[in-house]
Design a protein around this motif. Structure first.
Motif, PDB file in Angstrom:
ATOM      1  N   THR A  96      -4.407 -15.154  -1.961  1.00 54.75           N
ATOM      2  CA  THR A  96      -3.112 -15.922  -1.098  1.00 54.75           C
ATOM      3  C   THR A  96      -2.769 -16.887  -1.625  1.00 54.75           C
ATOM      4  N   SER A  97      -3.586 -17.782  -1.920  1.00 60.82           N
ATOM      5  CA  SER A  97      -3.482 -18.955  -2.316  1.00 60.82           C
ATOM      6  C   SER A  97      -2.689 -19.173  -3.648  1.00 60.82           C
ATOM      7  N   ALA A  98      -3.098 -18.153  -4.514  1.00 53.54           N
ATOM      8  CA  ALA A  98      -2.168 -18.252  -5.727  1.00 53.54           C
ATOM      9  C   ALA A  98      -0.832 -17.593  -5.746  1.00 53.54           C
ATOM     10  N   THR A  99      -0.572 -16.623  -4.872  1.00 54.65           N
ATOM     11  CA  THR A  99       0.701 -15.829  -4.636  1.00 54.65           C
ATOM     12  C   THR A  99       1.334 -15.946  -3.397  1.00 54.65           C
ATOM     13  N   GLY A 100       0.792 -16.413  -2.425  1.00 54.96           N
ATOM     14  CA  GLY A 100       1.386 -16.448  -1.118  1.00 54.96           C
ATOM     15  C   GLY A 100       0.802 -15.297  -0.494  1.00 54.96           C
ATOM     16  N   PRO A 101       1.226 -14.839   0.713  1.00 54.83           N
ATOM     17  CA  PRO A 101       0.711 -13.654   1.428  1.00 54.83           C
ATOM     18  C   PRO A 101       1.190 -12.387   0.683  1.00 54.83           C
ATOM     19  N   ILE A 102       0.644 -11.431   0.396  1.00 55.65           N
ATOM     20  CA  ILE A 102       0.720  -9.802  -0.262  1.00 55.65           C
ATOM     21  C   ILE A 102       0.731  -8.948   0.716  1.00 55.65           C
ATOM     22  N   ALA A 103       1.379  -8.190   1.420  1.00 53.81           N
ATOM     23  CA  ALA A 103       1.204  -7.364   2.299  1.00 53.81           C
ATOM     24  C   ALA A 103       0.710  -5.812   1.690  1.00 53.81           C
ATOM     25  N   PHE A 104      -0.213  -5.280   2.520  1.00 51.94           N
ATOM     26  CA  PHE A 104      -0.736  -3.772   2.392  1.00 51.94           C
ATOM     27  C   PHE A 104      -1.366  -3.563   0.942  1.00 51.94           C
ATOM     28  N   VAL A 105      -1.728  -4.637   0.198  1.00 46.93           N
ATOM     29  CA  VAL A 105      -2.489  -3.923  -1.215  1.00 46.93           C
ATOM     30  C   VAL A 105      -3.941  -3.735  -0.717  1.00 46.93           C
ATOM     31  N   GLY A 123       2.131  -2.731 -10.737  1.00 48.98           N
ATOM     32  CA  GLY A 123       3.427  -1.835 -10.562  1.00 48.98           C
ATOM     33  C   GLY A 123       4.487  -2.609  -9.857  1.00 48.98           C
ATOM     34  N   ALA A 124       4.054  -3.259  -8.722  1.00 48.95           N
ATOM     35  CA  ALA A 124       5.216  -3.902  -7.870  1.00 48.95           C
ATOM     36  C   ALA A 124       5.927  -5.033  -8.636  1.00 48.95           C
ATOM     37  N   MET A 130      13.507  -9.557  -5.978  1.00 46.96           N
ATOM     38  CA  MET A 130      12.895  -9.377  -4.877  1.00 46.96           C
ATOM     39  C   MET A 130      11.433  -9.942  -4.979  1.00 46.96           C
ATOM     40  N   PRO A 131      10.793 -10.710  -4.054  1.00 47.73           N
ATOM     41  CA  PRO A 131       9.606 -11.229  -4.133  1.00 47.73           C
ATOM     42  C   PRO A 131       8.717 -10.143  -4.240  1.00 47.73           C
ATOM     43  N   ILE A 132       7.640 -10.489  -4.930  1.00 48.07           N
ATOM     44  CA  ILE A 132       6.546  -9.271  -5.104  1.00 48.07           C
ATOM     45  C   ILE A 132       5.915  -8.790  -3.677  1.00 48.07           C
ATOM     46  N   GLY A 133       5.891  -9.857  -2.847  1.00 49.90           N
ATOM     47  CA  GLY A 133       5.317  -9.349  -1.408  1.00 49.90           C
ATOM     48  C   GLY A 133       6.189  -8.657  -0.559  1.00 49.90           C
ATOM     49  N   GLN A 134       7.480  -8.613  -0.864  1.00 48.34           N
ATOM     50  CA  GLN A 134       8.397  -7.906  -0.265  1.00 48.34           C
ATOM     51  C   GLN A 134       8.336  -6.351  -0.793  1.00 48.34           C
TER      52      GLN A 134
END
Length: 349
Positions: free
Chosen positions: A266-275, A307-308, A321-325
């Motif tokens: 999370t600190s490297a990319t920001g919050p990433i959902a569902f992975v 893939g995202a 689109m940000p990868i988190g979205q």
């Protein structure tokens, strides 16, 4: 004559039992990672072919521009993408095993929200930027994890049920705090913080790579060793204890390791959902494993993130689109499919 479902590897008195289907799944996932990584290094405003990539690897770069783009821009982004996905997949497998719940992932039970809170406080309240945001996010996730663990603890033990419910409650509070910070902060700073909250690998450099990969390499060994007693604990603490498993100690240290991995990602990319939620479940279902396959979840997490990222770079109509979205959309569809599948299997109307 039927084919044996398992493969046994022996070396100097040591033996390792591997499920044949899971082994083939891991080989396929690794192959997809290699293909996807090569594609990611080739994509961009400056087209780079496989021959030029090989020339850079061997120290015979065709030009300074190609070397700069590959080494300083695309390679750090690729390593952050793969490392964050692997860390989230590993963390999700541990959390789901401990909670005995497919929804027991760090983004669902509030730990990534805690990392976001730490980063937002540093960005909005103190006006911090750069590497300090990484440290603030890690501090937020670790404090959240300690808080959830202590709140879920009762009579010296932490039940899976209480851990998930406590995490969801703490996560809801932290999401509200994050929204309040964005509303009350300076507009320009709030916009910058909101971009971080979207989850992205754009502009990542070697300063983001080293903490993530050092933590991943250091923790993967202990995580692998801890999965066996953790799997025995799925039978219940009362059964695992007499078999020699130090239940609370294993749970505490595995939780800490999984929490650190989620915080690093999370600190490297920001919050990433569902992975972290989807990767262990996909690895377990496709590999038909009786317990959470840690290596499969790690590889699946890396593949989902990569893939995202590739989808964000080849999206039509210049749609950025940000990868988190993107992972949120994919994960939401997966969750709907999972719930619908369970509903049909249970015969619900």
């Amino acid at each position: 004559m039927t084919t044996a479902p398992n493969i046994v590897l022996r070396w100097r008195g040591w033996s390792l039992l591997l499920a044949r289907r899971a082994l083939w799944l891991n080989i396929i996932l690794f192959g997809l990672l290699v293909i996807g990584s090569t594609t990611a290094l080739m994509l961009g405003r400056l087209p780079i072919g496989t021959q030029e990539i090989w020339q850079v690897i061997t120290g015979n770069a065709p030009s300074r521009a190609v070397e700069h783009v590959l080494i300083d821009i695309r390679l750090p982004r690729l390593l952050v993408t793969i490392g964050a996905g692997a860390a989230l997949g590993t963390s999700g497998a541990v959390f789901q095993t401990i909670s005995r719940n497919p929804l027991g992932s760090p983004d669902v039970i509030g730990f990534t929200a805690g990392a976001a809170t730490g980063a937002l406080i540093w960005i909005i309240v103190f006006g911090g930027t750069g590497a300090n945001v990484v440290l603030a996010a890690m501090a937020g996730a670790l404090l959240t994890g300690v808080g959830v663990y202590l709140l879920a603890r009762k009579d010296g033990r932490v039940s899976a049920y209480r851990l998930v419910l406590t995490g969801i409650g703490v996560g809801a509070v932290l999401h509200a705090i994050n929204a309040l910070l964005l509303v009350k902060g300076d507009l320009d700073v709030a916009i910058s913080a909101n971009l971080w909250l979207a989850g992205s690998v754009d502009g990542r450099d070697w300063g983001h790579v080293w903490p993530l990969w050092l933590g991943l390499i250091a923790l993967m060994g202990p995580m692998l060793l801890g999965m066996r007693p953790l799997g025995m604990m799925e039978m219940g603490d009362d059964l695992a204890g007499p078999l020699g498993v130090p239940v609370e100690r294993v749970r505490r240290w595995m939780l800490l390791g999984a929490l650190i991995l989620a915080a690093l990602a999370t600190s490297a990319t920001g919050p990433i959902a569902f992975v972290a939620l989807a990767a262990p479940q996909l690895a377990r279902r496709l590999g038909r494993a009786p317990t959470q396959p840690l290596i499969g979840a790690t590889l699946f997490g890396a593949c989902l993130m990569l893939g995202a990222d590739l989808l964000t770079r080849v999206a039509p109509f210049d749609l950025t689109m940000p990868i988190g979205q993107v992972t949120g959309i994919i994960g939401g569809v997966y969750l709907i499919w999972l719930l619908a599948g369970n509903r049909l299997r249970n015969g619900a109307p």
